[in-house]
Write a protein that holds these residues in place. Structure first.
Motif, PDB file in Angstrom:
ATOM      1  N   MET A  51      10.064   3.031   5.584  1.00  0.00           N
ATOM      2  CA  MET A  51       9.126   2.063   5.042  1.00  0.00           C
ATOM      3  C   MET A  51       7.702   2.435   5.435  1.00  0.00           C
ATOM      4  N   ALA A  52       6.760   2.282   4.502  1.00  0.00           N
ATOM      5  CA  ALA A  52       5.356   2.528   4.807  1.00  0.00           C
ATOM      6  C   ALA A  52       4.497   1.673   3.893  1.00  0.00           C
ATOM      7  N   ALA A  53       3.416   1.114   4.446  1.00  0.00           N
ATOM      8  CA  ALA A  53       2.562   0.231   3.651  1.00  0.00           C
ATOM      9  C   ALA A  53       1.148   0.216   4.199  1.00  0.00           C
ATOM     10  N   LEU A  54       0.223  -0.175   3.335  1.00  0.00           N
ATOM     11  CA  LEU A  54      -1.148  -0.479   3.722  1.00  0.00           C
ATOM     12  C   LEU A  54      -1.349  -1.977   3.551  1.00  0.00           C
ATOM     13  N   LEU A  99      -0.590  -7.302   1.014  1.00  0.00           N
ATOM     14  CA  LEU A  99      -0.036  -5.985   0.721  1.00  0.00           C
ATOM     15  C   LEU A  99      -0.946  -5.284  -0.282  1.00  0.00           C
ATOM     16  N   LEU A 100      -1.501  -4.154   0.133  1.00  0.00           N
ATOM     17  CA  LEU A 100      -2.438  -3.414  -0.705  1.00  0.00           C
ATOM     18  C   LEU A 100      -1.765  -2.251  -1.419  1.00  0.00           C
ATOM     19  N   ALA A 101      -0.830  -1.614  -0.751  1.00  0.00           N
ATOM     20  CA  ALA A 101      -0.066  -0.512  -1.335  1.00  0.00           C
ATOM     21  C   ALA A 101       1.149  -0.279  -0.452  1.00  0.00           C
ATOM     22  N   HIS A 152       1.703  -6.969  -5.028  1.00  0.00           N
ATOM     23  CA  HIS A 152       0.439  -7.244  -4.348  1.00  0.00           C
ATOM     24  C   HIS A 152       0.481  -8.629  -3.707  1.00  0.00           C
ATOM     25  N   GLY A 153       1.601  -8.931  -3.078  1.00  0.00           N
ATOM     26  CA  GLY A 153       1.750 -10.234  -2.441  1.00  0.00           C
ATOM     27  C   GLY A 153       1.242 -10.243  -1.013  1.00  0.00           C
ATOM     28  N   ASN A 154       1.488 -11.337  -0.336  1.00  0.00           N
ATOM     29  CA  ASN A 154       1.082 -11.501   1.055  1.00  0.00           C
ATOM     30  C   ASN A 154       2.345 -11.564   1.916  1.00  0.00           C
ATOM     31  N   MET A 155       2.397 -10.752   2.956  1.00  0.00           N
ATOM     32  CA  MET A 155       3.596 -10.674   3.783  1.00  0.00           C
ATOM     33  C   MET A 155       3.898 -12.001   4.475  1.00  0.00           C
ATOM     34  N   LEU A 156       2.867 -12.728   4.873  1.00  0.00           N
ATOM     35  CA  LEU A 156       3.087 -14.000   5.568  1.00  0.00           C
ATOM     36  C   LEU A 156       3.583 -15.070   4.607  1.00  0.00           C
TER      37      LEU A 156
END
Length: 260
Positions: free
Chosen positions: A121-124, A131-133, A148-152
């Protein structure tokens, strides 16, 4: 500042970076006098002299803005020089950029780097967990998470989160504590107000937030995850790091999930 001979040449003693010597370099590179710079920035020439010699305290943001505006008009300033001027003046950015602004500075190379980490797994993310990418394994690990959601928002609001995160209850308390510490360190509570207001719609977040605890997030932490379809569990070591680029320094986070 004396000069010494080296290999038959004269050279000046090296200087640590200061606002004054950077301002002098930028002014000299543009062939502009102190008087001309002062006039166009709305300050006195003697004030420019004192700034360059380090005889005055840090300039205000208004003065730095006026100086950079005129210098940039003569020859465009690089983003690195702009940031260095702000940093040396003690004017670290207190703005929290939008996800759209941050996505605009993500380069194709940064996106390719995420894919290179597959099958891990990898993310920006940004510091508000937008979540940007991400690569495909990241997206697959959090079912129901918008691209392009929000992890929280996913963690506290999506029905699958409690099935995916094995230790959801304890993770929720940690996340709330990490948020408190992050907001305090950023010095900009207003930048997080909308996120907290949105998360407040979820009773589980309100409960975790009401505990009032503070935790400082480590650079590496453990996630215990479950496939909601097969029930197979796995342990993931999440490694985080900030991208300290000239544009929006410290606002971009890389997160890499390694198998435990």
């Amino acid at each position: 500042m004396g000069a010494r001979a080296a290999f038959g040449q004269e050279f000046r003693e090296l200087e640590a970076p200061t606002f004054g010597n950077l301002l002098r370099r930028l002014r000299d590179n543009r062939g502009v006098s102190r008087e001309r710079l002062a006039f166009n920035a709305g300050v006195s020439a003697s004030y420019i002299t004192h700034l360059e010699k380090g005889d005055r305290g840090n300039p205000t943001r208004e003065v730095v803005t006026a100086l950079t505006r005129y210098l940039d008009r003569l020859v465009p300033l690089s983003s690195a020089d702009r940031r260095q001027l702000d940093d040396l003046a003690g004017l670290g950015s207190d703005q929290v950029p939008s996800p759209a602004e941050l996505r605009a500075v993500i380069t194709p190379e940064m996106v390719r780097t995420l894919d290179l980490h597959s099958p891990n797994m990898a993310a920006l993310l940004d510091i508000r967990s937008n979540l940007l990418a991400c690569n495909a394994p990241w997206h697959d690990a959090f079912p129901g998470l918008p691209r392009h959601g929000n992890m929280l928002r996913w963690f506290f609001g999506h029905e699958l989160a409690v099935k995916v995160m094995v230790n959801w209850e304890s993770d929720a308390r940690l996340i709330a504590g990490w948020m408190r510490a992050l907001i305090g360190r950023s010095g900009n509570s207003e930048g997080f107000a909308d996120l907290i207001r949105d998360l407040g719609e979820f009773p589980k977040f309100r409960q975790a937030w009401s505990d009032g605890g503070v935790e400082f997030a480590p650079h590496v932490f453990t996630l215990h995850m479950r496939n909601p379809v097969t029930g197979v569990r796995r342990r993931v070591f999440a490694q985080t790091g900030r991208i300290d680029g000239a544009a929006y320094p410290g606002q971009l986070l890389t997160v890499l999930g390694l198998p435990g």
